[in-house]
Design an enzyme around this catalytic site. Sequence first.
Site, PDB file in Angstrom:
ATOM      1  N   LYS A   1      11.770  66.941  23.855  1.00  0.00           N
ATOM      2  CA  LYS A   1      12.486  68.135  24.316  1.00  0.00           C
ATOM      3  C   LYS A   1      11.920  69.366  23.596  1.00  0.00           C
ATOM      4  O   LYS A   1      11.567  69.286  22.418  1.00  0.00           O
ATOM      5  CB  LYS A   1      13.982  67.968  24.029  1.00  0.00           C
ATOM      6  CG  LYS A   1      14.870  69.014  24.695  1.00  0.00           C
ATOM      7  CD  LYS A   1      16.358  68.690  24.491  1.00  0.00           C
ATOM      8  CE  LYS A   1      17.258  69.741  25.133  1.00  0.00           C
ATOM      9  NZ  LYS A   1      18.692  69.439  24.949  1.00  0.00           N
TER      10      LYS A   1
ATOM     11  N   SER B   1      21.478  69.930  28.841  1.00  0.00           N
ATOM     12  CA  SER B   1      20.281  70.742  28.779  1.00  0.00           C
ATOM     13  C   SER B   1      18.994  69.913  28.704  1.00  0.00           C
ATOM     14  O   SER B   1      17.916  70.461  28.897  1.00  0.00           O
ATOM     15  CB  SER B   1      20.356  71.670  27.575  1.00  0.00           C
ATOM     16  OG  SER B   1      20.436  70.911  26.376  1.00  0.00           O
TER      17      SER B   1
ATOM     18  N   SER C   1      24.594  67.205  26.521  1.00  0.00           N
ATOM     19  CA  SER C   1      23.251  67.551  26.986  1.00  0.00           C
ATOM     20  C   SER C   1      22.270  66.391  27.099  1.00  0.00           C
ATOM     21  O   SER C   1      21.203  66.542  27.680  1.00  0.00           O
ATOM     22  CB  SER C   1      22.635  68.620  26.082  1.00  0.00           C
ATOM     23  OG  SER C   1      23.185  69.872  26.388  1.00  0.00           O
TER      24      SER C   1
END
Lengths: 485, 485
Positions: free
Chosen positions: B68, B143, B167
């Site tokens: 990420k 996210s 997320s």
Amino acid sequence: MDNYVVMIGLEMHCEISETNTKVFSGAKNEYVDVPNSNVSAVDMAFPGVLPVVNKKAVEHALKISMILGCTQPEYMYFERKNYYYPDMPKNYQITQETKPIPVGIYGSLKFDCKGEEKTVRINNIHLEEDAASLDHYETFSTVNYNRAGVPLLELVTEPDIRSADEAVAFLETMRCIYQYAGISEADSRKGQIRCDVNVSIMEKGKDESDPKNWGTKVEVKNVNSFGGVRDAINYEIERQIELKENGTYDEMEQQTRRWDEDTFTTIFMRSKVDAIDYRYFVEPNIPKYKISNEWKESIRASIPKLANERKEIYMNEYGLSEYDSKVIVKDKSISDYYEETLKLGADPKISANWLTSVILGHLNKTETTINELFLTPNMLVDLMNMVSSGKISSKQSKEVMYKVLEEEKEPKVIVKELGVEQISDDKTIRDIVIPLLDEHPDLIEDHKKGKNTFDFFVGQVMKATRGKANPSLTSQIIREEMDKR
Amino acid sequence: MEYMSKGIKEIHDDLKSGKVTSEELVNESLKKAHKVQDKCNAFVTIIDDAKGVDVTDSLLSGIPCGIKDNYSTKGILSTGSSNTLKDYIPFFDATAITNLKNNGAVIIGKCTMDEFGMGGTGTTAHTGVQKNPWDLSRMCAGSSSGSAASVASGVYPYATGSDTGDSIRKPAAYCGIVGYKPTYGMISRYGLFAFASSLDHLGCLTRSVEDAAIVVDAMKGIDKKDMTSWDSSNIHLYESLSSDVKGKKLCYIKEICDPGNYPDASEETKQHLDNFYKTIELCKKIGMEVSEVSIDKKLLDALGSVYNIISCAEATSNMSNLTGIIFGPRVNADNYEDMMKKYRTEGFSSLIKRRFIIGSYVLQAQNKDRYFNNAQRVRRLLVDAWKDLYKEYDAVILPVGSGPAKYLDDSKNKKFTNSNILEEHLQIGNFGGFPSITIPNGFINNLPVGVNITGNCYDDINVLNIAYALESEMNYKGQIAKEVK
């Protein structure tokens, strides 16, 4: 002035210099001249970095809290104080607020101001990180992050101080404590001590313990020397009295001003209505942790003898005067120097005498510290030993001392160069005395008749040795040799 | 032969026996990454010069993965999907990255996310909207949107994620894969761009519970740079996996799961809840006891507000380091204040700016008790309510979200009463720092949906085993996204 009572509260910031690293980062905690050399990713707030508490800094903070008789918290917390300024790359400072309680609350300090004992109540003392230092030039400013993250203790007093002299005496006492406790060099030339001063005045005769009677508080920020504290307070007192006298005092708002070192004035910064809201909240990256009793006890046990305790010993055990004792303990490095000479076998009184009569004067004159002094405790003891063993006279020793300080050469070298080494050898003197007496049988007769011719012989020996003969030994030998005749 | 759609253990065995090389895996992964990028926009950076590494006994060695983009990766662009860091190349690795690298992981790409982890849609990245590989008109949620989409598309067996509200666990459900965030502090946060420090968790997205265990085993560990990390060296997730869950006690919450709470819900939501109850039956079938429990609906209704207040408050402070002065693209202006303002005004999306304003508002002195302090109190009440459940039950099992992935065009998404409870309840896992895992549990309109299992702190093994047992009774393990529309 006589119609008013002055109320002063201090916020004293002192950097902790005695840790290896900064308070929340692994960068070195060390005063260096090269800007931006002690800096880590944490100090610069790169994305993803986290603070890690320096245990040694917490230990020092708890130590000063104990010395000031404060209450220590059960749990250690830190808070964030949020504000944007280039001296703090995170744009928040990790600090402590009064709720949850910081490393210390509600203590007090007794101190001496011109022979009078005063007491100041301590509201709280907390541990935080220092900000970077900024230098402002005409068209630009520079930032030095060496100082960003250095552990900083902020001490907040109640408004118990009544004059600039008291404020300075309080600060000097605190500086002394920081030094004695091994927490900080507390050197304002290195920017390690900085103060904010709160000053207000009220009419004399009213109840000082009732806040309703207090005047309007004016905070003066960024006073960076004790001299500055004195000047800023005196300036504020005068300024506020003038407002009272011309009837505009009541229009004055509670405000923050800054001390301007160039003009020796305080300059308005902001009024209370514009006070910054720092939006405090508990620092989530530092879990609260319990301060165990064992840890507290071991910190308490590690507190060394402070100035007052040393002073008592100097007076009661070494027989020094109160004045000399005070002068010596005022600066820890001088007291340490003194105690070093004692360890090397010096006589406490004689050593103290050298310090107070010659060495401190020299330091004052040259504006140096005792750590920069060429004369080491070892050399001072050497010099004292030369006197006690009769190698040089005490009069000569003064001359030697001044030369040592001036020329930065060891006492034994100076003694040789000056040729002041005393002749204390029995045979050498006797070899001069015997032929001298042989030459003057008449004067020996006169002496026996009660006429004073003794001094003549002593004078002749001194002349022959260019004054180097040990006077008492010379007298003794002349007397012995005369008696033989 | 395709490898990147297989599980880690199988790939590892073939690497060990020499059937495939790390280099070949990297090439396959890169090729797929570009395909997925063209279709779904899952990457901020694809590392085309990634190289295979030596294969060791570590299960992850030589195997490609995605990271990420809010993980600090040394020498690799790390933007947090924000314009404010669009050119930022860190000089240090996050601790979790160091741990993965030490296990031989090969980073293929940095995955798109909602800007700095804020916003649960996967649409706020500076590189554009992230689409769901199952249906390009739908969102991945966020996210960790790029991580979820790329793993679901078979680019590699795993990607790292971060989880502040849900997320990791919501995008996993929307993409039909596994999303696991272990107990708070099991993986160091050092080097993860902070969003809301007290809620931020690291974790992973995989296609099986087994792989999730393997990956977190490699990422976790106490870290002296993160004071909230803890020693989990005695916890071996992969080795502890067992599908023997007979006698385990689960509960679900009536106020969240009962279709009666949502009279005007969409058909998809109704099917989603029906499907959830089928999973409950499955749990019972494999020997677990499942009970329905009740939690005060008032508390559940407060969830979203509590999350907003705490996460916005921490975020506004955490992200004040983004000024474009020390790092990030510096902007031109007359003075540093204007530089910061311009940089932040232009750099952040409006969603983030809105959250900063909320965060500042709730921390202001006059609002703090009403909003921030109360939110902390309610957070405590919610966590205590869940801790009470854990006294009796091994884990709480709940449906993820209100159905399959939502449409990117929000006008197509049906709004209904009480939907917020279904959408937000996973945030309790962040409030309490609880280990929490989402696994796929079915399809609605040919789109995957998920179920979540959340246990007590430090009870990760239990949570994983329940998920592991359940997964083996269903047919969704290892599934790869097939574009259905």
